[in-house]
Write a protein that holds these residues in place. Sequence first.
Motif, PDB file in Angstrom:
ATOM      1  N   PHE A  38       0.861  -1.328  -0.169  1.00 19.34           N
ATOM      2  CA  PHE A  38      -0.098   0.091   0.098  1.00 19.34           C
ATOM      3  C   PHE A  38       0.799   1.246   0.128  1.00 19.34           C
ATOM      4  O   PHE A  38       1.966   1.096   0.302  1.00 19.34           O
ATOM      5  N   GLU A  39       0.355   2.330  -0.243  1.00 19.97           N
ATOM      6  CA  GLU A  39       0.961   3.347  -0.404  1.00 19.97           C
ATOM      7  C   GLU A  39       2.146   3.966   0.639  1.00 19.97           C
ATOM      8  O   GLU A  39       3.145   4.379   0.372  1.00 19.97           O
ATOM      9  N   ALA A  40       1.768   3.615   1.775  1.00 19.35           N
ATOM     10  CA  ALA A  40       2.562   4.008   3.010  1.00 19.35           C
ATOM     11  C   ALA A  40       3.864   3.401   2.788  1.00 19.35           C
ATOM     12  O   ALA A  40       5.000   3.587   3.743  1.00 19.35           O
TER      13      ALA A  40
ATOM     14  N   ASP B 235      -2.577   8.057 -11.898  1.00 22.48           N
ATOM     15  CA  ASP B 235      -3.247   8.295 -10.645  1.00 22.48           C
ATOM     16  C   ASP B 235      -3.624   6.831 -10.026  1.00 22.48           C
ATOM     17  O   ASP B 235      -4.354   6.940  -9.246  1.00 22.48           O
ATOM     18  N   TRP B 236      -3.292   6.003 -10.926  1.00 23.84           N
ATOM     19  CA  TRP B 236      -3.779   4.670 -10.341  1.00 23.84           C
ATOM     20  C   TRP B 236      -2.600   3.565  -9.564  1.00 23.84           C
ATOM     21  O   TRP B 236      -1.461   3.792 -10.068  1.00 23.84           O
ATOM     22  N   ALA B 237      -3.207   2.826  -8.791  1.00 24.32           N
ATOM     23  CA  ALA B 237      -2.269   1.881  -7.986  1.00 24.32           C
ATOM     24  C   ALA B 237      -2.977   0.504  -8.475  1.00 24.32           C
ATOM     25  O   ALA B 237      -4.063   0.366  -8.216  1.00 24.32           O
TER      26      ALA B 237
ATOM     27  N   LEU C  51      -7.164  -2.587  -7.236  1.00 31.09           N
ATOM     28  CA  LEU C  51      -7.060  -1.394  -8.004  1.00 31.09           C
ATOM     29  C   LEU C  51      -7.648  -0.068  -7.477  1.00 31.09           C
ATOM     30  O   LEU C  51      -8.983  -0.078  -6.993  1.00 31.09           O
ATOM     31  N   TYR C  52      -6.843   0.884  -7.149  1.00 35.87           N
ATOM     32  CA  TYR C  52      -7.194   2.063  -6.499  1.00 35.87           C
ATOM     33  C   TYR C  52      -6.934   3.295  -7.449  1.00 35.87           C
ATOM     34  O   TYR C  52      -5.959   3.279  -8.106  1.00 35.87           O
ATOM     35  N   ASN C  53      -7.943   4.189  -7.337  1.00 37.17           N
ATOM     36  CA  ASN C  53      -7.984   5.444  -8.023  1.00 37.17           C
ATOM     37  C   ASN C  53      -7.311   6.481  -6.848  1.00 37.17           C
ATOM     38  O   ASN C  53      -8.225   7.092  -6.119  1.00 37.17           O
ATOM     39  N   LEU C  54      -6.081   6.777  -7.105  1.00 40.45           N
ATOM     40  CA  LEU C  54      -5.527   7.633  -5.674  1.00 40.45           C
ATOM     41  C   LEU C  54      -5.755   9.111  -5.687  1.00 40.45           C
ATOM     42  O   LEU C  54      -5.611   9.519  -4.791  1.00 40.45           O
TER      43      LEU C  54
END
Length: 525
Positions: A380-382, A459-461, A487-490
């Motif tokens: 995840f992003e962190a 903008d996607w992860a 799939l996430y739209n950050l």
Amino acid sequence: MKTNYLLTLMKKSRNIPFVFLAIFALLISGCKEKNKDTTTTNSAEESKKPNIIFIYADDLGYGELGAYGATELKTPNMDILANGGVKFTNGYASSATCTPSRYALLTGMYPWRNSKAHILPGTAPLIIDTTQVTVPKMLQKQGYYTGIVGKWHLGLGSGNVDWNQTIAPGPNEVGFDYSNIMAATQDRVPTVYIENGSVVGLDPNDPIEINYKQNFEGEPTGKENPELLKMKWHHGHNNSIVNGIPRIGFMKGGDKAKWVDEDMADYFLKEAQQYVAEHKNKPFFLYYALQQPHVPRTPHPRFVGASGMGPRGDVIVEADWCIGELLKTLEKEGILENTLIVFSSDNGPVLNDGYYDDAVEKIGNHKPAGKLRGGKYSLFEAGARVPFITYWKGHIQPKTSDALVSQIDLLSSMAALVGSKEQGPDSHNLLDVFMGNSDAGRKELVIEATSRTAFRSGDWAYIPPHKGNPLIKSVNIEIGNDAEPQLYNLKEDLEQQHNLATENPEKLKELSTAFEKIRGIKAAK
């Protein structure tokens, strides 16, 4: 004037020997003037090249700095860099753990391309090939003096290291003219400083022995001798005891060479300051690798209680002070305006990472990861999105940039800065972005965490399916494992709470295909 005078004498004189002597003097004079002009030109060219400093924190999260939204923790000197330079909101380490990120930082290569680039024990051999392009090696060729002070953790030697002899290969064999390091991490043996391949202060009559599999007879351990501890272990850190702190791995001997943990920040700061002062007259590169806030968190008594958050907060305050002192040194030596500083962290935050030190109990309202999900070890992003700042007083105008950038890109970008054509295999030339002249960063980036990978595009992860427990219970961090793709739209969901894989199969297919093309393998199912 001397040249003109000699020419006049030659025209007037009828003395042939004198004429030849005059011609010889004229030639010598011309050569000296030419050499003087060349020396002046070379000095001028060197003086135009900026000094370069990488300040690299250890386990510092995206939300730790005031400039990145922290309200409970004061970081005035880090904020000077962020508010006076380019503060990147989409800046990434290559990995959510230390060794891989450090490997990518120096080589410009994704760490997952090297099967050995994972968290290393203190006895691991060097994982950077001595023939590889590295940041310091590239800068050496451009006339830079190169040095590292602080944490290394990229392996030493070729196998079984004899800590009582010169240790090689190491930093000096991959491009650093000077090195003063700890081999791995503060919680691992050997607990000694190593300067240019030699253990500092080692008594030859008390040789060092290191073993990561079994203890030496008669040596106390954190597990067997809790009465000797001043810091209690929570998980994994229960082997040899040094300064009342149990470590990973077993060590015997080398007592006079062992560091005092509370003095480590001062030790490395002094070395960094001395390095700057000694090499200020020619361009230099300094990789200043801080040990904070990695465990064991051991602030100097001057900083105990400074944060109100226990040792973890205190060592962040200590690290901030160290940065401020280094800035003062640059200013004192008159080179602050000719020094490009890059500040970042090797991965995201973790609270309980092996010791009981009140990091969880005293966290209060502080959010080490900001609004991001996950932390160290996580896809995840962190895990890999970290503070990322470029600062060059008088040359970079303050701004906040949303450009997608990675530490991998520093090699090719620094090469462009100094006029080198060398590139890292996965490194992009983003010099204009780092200088604040453009926001056109990367289009895509592969993120790594403990041998697992994910993908960032625009903008996607995208996190492909990964087997295993979704949570590391010992550190209480979600690491991103799931049997199904994520799939996430950050831009709309920075906290990564809404998995859009089912709702948006077209985007999922687009990203998974692009990811597999870069990785060269299909995602794990």
